[in-house]
Write a protein that holds these residues in place. Structure first.
Motif, short mmCIF file in Angstrom:
data_model
loop_
_atom_site.label_atom_id
_atom_site.label_comp_id
_atom_site.label_asym_id
_atom_site.label_seq_id
_atom_site.Cartn_x
_atom_site.Cartn_y
_atom_site.Cartn_z
N ASN A 100 -8.52 7.63 -9.10
CA ASN A 100 -7.19 7.24 -8.62
C ASN A 100 -7.20 5.81 -8.08
O ASN A 100 -6.28 5.05 -8.31
CB ASN A 100 -6.74 8.18 -7.50
CG ASN A 100 -6.17 9.47 -8.05
OD1 ASN A 100 -5.69 9.49 -9.18
ND2 ASN A 100 -6.25 10.53 -7.27
N TRP A 101 -8.24 5.49 -7.30
CA TRP A 101 -8.34 4.17 -6.69
C TRP A 101 -8.35 3.09 -7.77
O TRP A 101 -7.65 2.09 -7.68
CB TRP A 101 -9.62 4.11 -5.83
CG TRP A 101 -9.89 2.74 -5.27
CD1 TRP A 101 -10.85 1.87 -5.68
CD2 TRP A 101 -9.17 2.08 -4.22
NE1 TRP A 101 -10.79 0.71 -4.96
CE2 TRP A 101 -9.77 0.80 -4.05
CE3 TRP A 101 -8.09 2.42 -3.41
CZ2 TRP A 101 -9.32 -0.10 -3.10
CZ3 TRP A 101 -7.64 1.51 -2.47
CH2 TRP A 101 -8.25 0.27 -2.32
N ARG A 102 -9.16 3.32 -8.82
CA ARG A 102 -9.28 2.33 -9.90
C ARG A 102 -7.94 2.22 -10.66
O ARG A 102 -7.50 1.14 -10.99
CB ARG A 102 -10.40 2.78 -10.85
CG ARG A 102 -10.75 1.73 -11.88
CD ARG A 102 -11.91 2.19 -12.75
NE ARG A 102 -12.01 1.35 -13.92
CZ ARG A 102 -12.60 0.16 -13.94
NH1 ARG A 102 -13.13 -0.32 -12.84
NH2 ARG A 102 -12.64 -0.54 -15.05
N SER A 161 0.84 -1.21 0.00
CA SER A 161 0.00 0.00 0.00
C SER A 161 0.87 1.26 0.00
O SER A 161 0.63 2.19 -0.79
CB SER A 161 -0.90 0.03 1.24
OG SER A 161 -1.60 -1.17 1.32
N THR A 188 -5.43 0.32 -8.24
CA THR A 188 -5.69 -1.09 -7.95
C THR A 188 -5.91 -1.93 -9.22
O THR A 188 -5.41 -3.04 -9.33
CB THR A 188 -6.92 -1.25 -7.04
OG1 THR A 188 -8.00 -0.57 -7.67
CG2 THR A 188 -6.66 -0.70 -5.67
#
Lengths: 339, 300
Positions: free
Chosen positions: B205-207, B120, B210
């Motif tokens: 951003n998350w997509r 992370s 990840t």
């Protein structure tokens, strides 16, 4: 080059400041009363108050940290709760033992690991290479303390060839100069003590040196395999140079550069491994001191040991970086251009 | 979000290829490479054997690992007790078989902690760059400045001795390895065209992190996780040996070695077998890690 060294030294300062923050606050976030923890449930209020005063626990945290930092800078880590000696004094006695053991183990790793790696690469896929790689795999996978115990059983007890604990026989006295017994015996011309301490150090050195030997043999083999494919090596063979000339002069010189980095990284592993090795062989080094301090909850001593070990580790890595830059000008120039 | 997007350079290429994924065919090739590698197969076999022993160990153990019987203390290996008995008459083989579970638990939890936190942090540092990157990486520099076992010991000193805390300590110590590795991979992946394509198509951003970036950093993470698994077992056993990890009478291999040390002259089998157990398990994971590294290396 001098600029590069100065820049690396300056870069080490924030890291060491970070280390001191982690060490200080790490040992101050323990839930509950530290004084109570150290002295136990049966401690009198007076004893608790005295310890809090001694450790400066009554003061605000930032003042405690400032006091800690200002004392650390001048090498004052306080007084050990266990031995009642200044922490620095305990470290000064124990550190040379660990340093001597680490240096000997690293030397062993270089002297044994590099020739094994070179020969394994030159005879790739031959019986020596296969045997060496099995040895490397076993060496990397073995727990340090187990190697020590096995050596102790086989060499020390069953074959009765070498002593299994301590640094020096009780019958021999040695005047302390540096604290490193081998060096002190040479400096004082005491050859009897030299042979005795050398015999005591063989098993711990082999124990601690096994993993670095395996790592260095592996990296040397891998780098040599790359270098041996280069055109200039083919040219050297074509010129009719001897085996030793091609492998040790032309190839190894270029393959050794990453080995220097590995040596730096291994030094940290050696300091860690020394803790276990000293425990197995009952050596009065920094590792043994650390274990006893932690088991006794002697926080000033723990802080001092961790700080000193980290400073040494950072300095060793700095020296390795400088050596690396000295050996390979591309590194130095890259960093200078990058800066 | 805006910070990350600003930091992403503009794609020089005109075409936008489909997102790159490990297709079924590629997976098959990787598995084929792994099965063609002698080391990889041997590592896989050893690892599966260890997992199997962890699952069925307690069922096939001939004795209760905690049952005390001082009358048969320190017995050498025999038909009744294949690996001998310890100072309290406990069967070493039974303790070893129960200990496999501890070893795998240690590897899973310690390696899991460092993997989740390290990956992370590496992802955030590599993707966002700037201050987040500087802050995270300087903290990693500080963690790396400690000799690792000493840092683990300090963490155990803070949390208190015990197997759970030893696993947490080793987990924390290994975080920088993952963070550095993932950050480096993210920095190289985020300049690839499919990342620009997803940026242009308005992915969050998350997509992006990840689904597109992390998925393309799996290979080095898998290799690191396999190699760290073995190391975590050794390090935690080391803490157990020092009396800072598992506490007696837990049949954890490091703790067994620690207590067996006191009887090394009379009963060397107490220390020999747990050590062999650690060695065998770690060799398995190291071989598997090496095999996976070769199989996942596009150059091979």
């Amino acid at each position: 080059m001098i600029q590069y060294v100065i820049r690396r030294l300056l870069q080490a300062i924030p890291v060491l400041l970070g280390v001191s923050i982690v060490v200080f606050f790490g040992l101050h976030v323990i839930p509950g009363d530290v004084a109570q923890m150290i002295l136990g449930d049966k401690a009198t209020p007076q004893a608790l108050a005295h310890l809090r005063e001694q450790l400066g626990l009554n003061q605000p945290m930032w003042i405690q940290f400032w006091n800690f930092l200002s004392h650390v800078v001048v090498g004052d880590f306080g007084t050990s709760l266990r031995t009642q000696n200044p922490v620095w004094q305990d470290i000064r006695i124990a550190f040379p033992v660990t340093l001597q053991l680490s240096i000997l183990s690293l030397l062993l790793a270089l002297v044994v690991g590099i020739p094994i790696g070179v020969r394994a690469a030159v005879k790739q896929n031959g019986w020596f290479d296969n045997l060496a790689m099995v040895g490397v795999l076993v060496g990397i996978s073995m727990p340090v303390f187990w190697i020590g115990l096995i050596l102790m059983i086989v060499v020390g007890v069953r074959l009765n060839l070498l002593p299994i604990s301590g640094l020096l026989s009780y019958t021999i006295t040695l005047h302390r100069i540096t604290g490193m017994t081998l060096l002190d015996s040479l400096l004082t011309g005491n050859l009897n003590a030299f042979w005795d301490t050398l015999k005591h150090l063989i098993l711990p050195t082999v124990t601690l040196g096994t993993i670095p030997t395996a790592v260095i043999a592996r990296i040397t083999r891998s780098e040599m395999l790359d270098v041996l494919k280069q055109d200039y090596i083919r040219t050297a063979w074509a010129k009719g140079l001897r085996y030793s000339g091609v492998t040790y002069y032309h190839a190894l010189k270029n393959a050794l550069i990453p080995v220097i980095t590995v040596c730096g990284l291994q030094f940290g592993a050696l300091l860690g491994g020394a803790i276990l090795t000293e425990t197995v062989f009952g050596l009065p080094g920094l590792g043994r001191l650390a274990v006893n301090s932690i088991l006794y909850r002697d926080y000033p001593e723990v802080q001092g040991i961790v700080m000193v070990s980290s400073i040494v580790f950072v300095m060793v890595n700095l020296i390795v970086d400088v050596l690396y830059a000295a050996v390979d000008p591309r590194i130095r120039l890259d960093k200078e251009v990058g800066a | 979000m805006s910070q990350a997007r600003k930091s992403l350079p503009v794609s020089p290429a005109g075409s936008i290829p489909a997102p790159v994924r490990i297709r079924e065919q590629e997976r098959f090739v990787i598995l084929k490479k792994l099965f063609n590698s002698r080391n990889g197969v041997l590592g896989l076999v050893i690892t599966l054997l260890v997992v199997l022993l962890a699952l069925i160990g307690p069922s096939i153990a001939p004795y209760d690992p905690l049952h005390l019987n001082l009358a048969i203390g320190l017995q050498p290996p025999s038909w009744a007790h294949w690996f001998g008995t310890d100072e309290f008459g406990r069967d070493i083989l039974s303790r070893m078989l129960y200990g496999v579970r501890y070893a795998l638990e240690v590897g899973l939890i310690a390696d899991g902690i460092s993997l989740v936190i390290g990956v992370s942090l590496g992802l955030v540092a590599g993707y966002f760059g700037g201050k987040a990157d500087a802050l995270i990486m300087r903290f990693m520099d500080v963690l790396l400045a400690f000799p690792y076992l000493l840092l683990a010991m300090m963490i155990v000193a803070i949390l208190g001795p015990g197997l759970r805390n030893a696993m947490i300590a080793i987990g924390i110590v290994y975080i920088p390895q993952y963070t550095r590795l993932v950050r480096g991979s993210v920095l190289s992946v985020r300049k690839r065209e499919f990342v620009y394509a997803s940026l242009i198509s308005g992915a969050s951003n998350w997509r992006m992190m990840t689904k597109h970036i992390l998925r393309n950093c799996y290979s080095p993470i898998i290799v690191q996780a396999t190699l760290s698994f073995g190391s975590a077992i050794v390090e935690t056993a080391g803490l157990g040996f020092l009396g800072l990890g598992a506490q007696p009478p837990q049949p954890e291999w490091g703790a067994m070695l620690s207590t067996g040390r006191n009887f090394i002259l009379q009963a060397p089998w107490i220390t020999t077998f747990p050590g062999l157990g650690i060695l065998f398990t770690v060799i398995g994971f190291n071989l598997l890690g090496d095999g996976l590294r070769d199989a996942l290396d596009p150059k091979s």
